[in-house]
Design a protein around this motif. Structure first.
Motif, short mmCIF file in Angstrom:
data_model
loop_
_atom_site.label_atom_id
_atom_site.label_comp_id
_atom_site.label_asym_id
_atom_site.label_seq_id
_atom_site.Cartn_x
_atom_site.Cartn_y
_atom_site.Cartn_z
N MET A 219 39.51 66.73 94.39
CA MET A 219 39.33 66.94 95.82
C MET A 219 39.29 65.58 96.51
O MET A 219 38.67 64.65 96.02
CB MET A 219 38.02 67.71 96.06
CG MET A 219 37.76 68.05 97.50
SD MET A 219 36.27 69.02 97.73
CE MET A 219 36.96 70.66 97.69
N THR A 220 39.99 65.47 97.60
CA THR A 220 40.03 64.22 98.33
C THR A 220 39.96 64.51 99.84
O THR A 220 40.27 65.62 100.27
CB THR A 220 41.32 63.43 98.00
OG1 THR A 220 41.26 62.16 98.63
CG2 THR A 220 42.57 64.16 98.42
N ILE A 221 39.55 63.53 100.57
CA ILE A 221 39.47 63.69 102.02
C ILE A 221 40.89 63.82 102.59
O ILE A 221 41.80 63.10 102.18
CB ILE A 221 38.69 62.52 102.67
CG1 ILE A 221 38.34 62.84 104.11
CG2 ILE A 221 39.41 61.20 102.50
CD1 ILE A 221 37.20 62.03 104.66
N SER A 222 41.06 64.74 103.50
CA SER A 222 42.37 64.94 104.12
C SER A 222 42.56 63.95 105.26
O SER A 222 41.59 63.36 105.77
CB SER A 222 42.48 66.37 104.66
OG SER A 222 41.64 66.53 105.79
N LEU A 223 43.79 63.80 105.69
CA LEU A 223 44.07 62.94 106.84
C LEU A 223 43.35 63.47 108.08
O LEU A 223 42.76 62.68 108.83
CB LEU A 223 45.58 62.87 107.09
CG LEU A 223 46.01 62.07 108.33
CD1 LEU A 223 45.54 60.62 108.22
CD2 LEU A 223 47.52 62.14 108.50
N THR A 224 43.34 64.77 108.27
CA THR A 224 42.66 65.37 109.42
C THR A 224 41.17 65.03 109.41
O THR A 224 40.61 64.63 110.44
CB THR A 224 42.87 66.89 109.44
OG1 THR A 224 44.27 67.15 109.52
CG2 THR A 224 42.16 67.55 110.61
N GLU A 225 40.54 65.17 108.23
CA GLU A 225 39.11 64.84 108.12
C GLU A 225 38.88 63.35 108.33
O GLU A 225 37.91 62.95 109.00
CB GLU A 225 38.58 65.25 106.74
CG GLU A 225 38.49 66.74 106.52
CD GLU A 225 38.24 67.09 105.07
OE1 GLU A 225 37.43 68.00 104.83
OE2 GLU A 225 38.86 66.46 104.17
N ALA A 226 39.75 62.52 107.76
CA ALA A 226 39.59 61.07 107.88
C ALA A 226 39.70 60.61 109.33
O ALA A 226 38.91 59.79 109.80
CB ALA A 226 40.61 60.35 107.01
N VAL A 227 40.67 61.16 110.05
CA VAL A 227 40.84 60.79 111.46
C VAL A 227 39.63 61.25 112.28
O VAL A 227 39.12 60.51 113.13
CB VAL A 227 42.17 61.35 112.02
CG1 VAL A 227 42.23 61.22 113.53
CG2 VAL A 227 43.35 60.66 111.36
N ALA A 228 39.15 62.46 112.00
CA ALA A 228 37.96 62.96 112.71
C ALA A 228 36.75 62.08 112.41
O ALA A 228 35.94 61.78 113.30
CB ALA A 228 37.68 64.41 112.31
N LEU A 229 36.62 61.64 111.16
CA LEU A 229 35.51 60.77 110.78
C LEU A 229 35.60 59.43 111.52
O LEU A 229 34.61 58.96 112.08
CB LEU A 229 35.52 60.56 109.25
CG LEU A 229 34.29 59.90 108.65
CD1 LEU A 229 34.13 60.32 107.21
CD2 LEU A 229 34.33 58.40 108.76
N VAL A 230 36.77 58.82 111.52
CA VAL A 230 36.96 57.55 112.22
C VAL A 230 36.61 57.70 113.70
O VAL A 230 35.87 56.89 114.27
CB VAL A 230 38.40 57.03 112.04
CG1 VAL A 230 38.68 55.85 112.99
CG2 VAL A 230 38.66 56.62 110.60
N ASP A 231 37.13 58.74 114.32
CA ASP A 231 36.87 58.95 115.75
C ASP A 231 35.38 59.19 116.03
O ASP A 231 34.85 58.69 117.02
CB ASP A 231 37.72 60.09 116.28
CG ASP A 231 39.20 59.74 116.35
OD1 ASP A 231 39.54 58.53 116.32
OD2 ASP A 231 40.02 60.67 116.45
N ALA A 232 34.71 59.93 115.14
CA ALA A 232 33.27 60.18 115.32
C ALA A 232 32.47 58.88 115.16
O ALA A 232 31.50 58.65 115.89
CB ALA A 232 32.79 61.23 114.32
N ALA A 233 32.86 58.03 114.23
CA ALA A 233 32.17 56.75 114.04
C ALA A 233 32.33 55.86 115.26
O ALA A 233 31.36 55.26 115.74
CB ALA A 233 32.70 56.05 112.79
N LEU A 234 33.54 55.80 115.78
CA LEU A 234 33.77 54.98 116.97
C LEU A 234 33.02 55.53 118.17
O LEU A 234 32.45 54.76 118.96
CB LEU A 234 35.27 54.89 117.27
CG LEU A 234 36.11 54.15 116.21
CD1 LEU A 234 37.59 54.23 116.56
CD2 LEU A 234 35.66 52.70 116.06
N ALA A 235 32.98 56.85 118.31
CA ALA A 235 32.24 57.47 119.41
C ALA A 235 30.75 57.15 119.32
O ALA A 235 30.11 56.84 120.33
CB ALA A 235 32.46 58.98 119.42
#
Length: 146
Positions: free
Chosen positions: A1-17
């Motif tokens: 199991m690995t993090i998806s691109l969709t999850e990774a982008v959401a994570l990055v955006d949440a961290a920046l927010a």
């Protein structure tokens, strides 16, 4: 199991927010898969030119050692000769300070996030908030979440 691109982008955006909510310095956020490969990276305007390498080093070191970069930093302070050996063995790729957090979901390692730009403690605050925002659990220490 690995993090998806969709999850990774959401994570990055949440961290920046989260960084903007707390008025932190401009951040750089990278998400790596369990093999240490980049999935997503964003660098805010004004974030220093070395921040991508620092953020990656925090996340990559966490994956390589199987513990959060906060724990690596604490161990480095206690046993500096091991930290020096780790830096040599990794070709200088490991950055043992807070801000590199392992990402877990359903008992499986999904990858790691690394953040650089503000203080290391503040970088970690954003990492943990972002991991929680995508429904995962962050590991900053030596013990994986149950």
């Amino acid at each position: 199991m690995t993090i998806s691109l969709t999850e990774a982008v959401a994570l990055v955006d949440a961290a920046l927010a989260r960084g903007r909510e707390l008025n932190f310095a401009p951040l750089t956020v990278v998400v790596l898969d369990p093999g240490g490969h980049p999935v997503a990276l964003k660098r805010e305007d004004g974030s220093g030119i070395m921040r991508p390498e620092i953020a990656t080093g925090k996340a990559w070191g966490a994956l390589g050692m199987g513990l959060g970069s906060r724990e690596m930093g604490e161990r480095a302070a206690k046993v500096p000769h091991f930290a020096n050996a780790l830096m040599a063995a990794s070709g200088g790729r490991v950055v043992p300070v807070p801000g590199g957090v392992l990402i877990w979901k359903d008992g499986k390692l999904m990858g790691a996030v690394g953040i650089s730009g503000d203080t290391s403690d503040n970088d970690e605050i954003c990492a943990l908030a972002a991991i929680a925002a995508i429904g995962c659990i962050g590991q900053t220490g030596a013990t994986p979440p149950a």
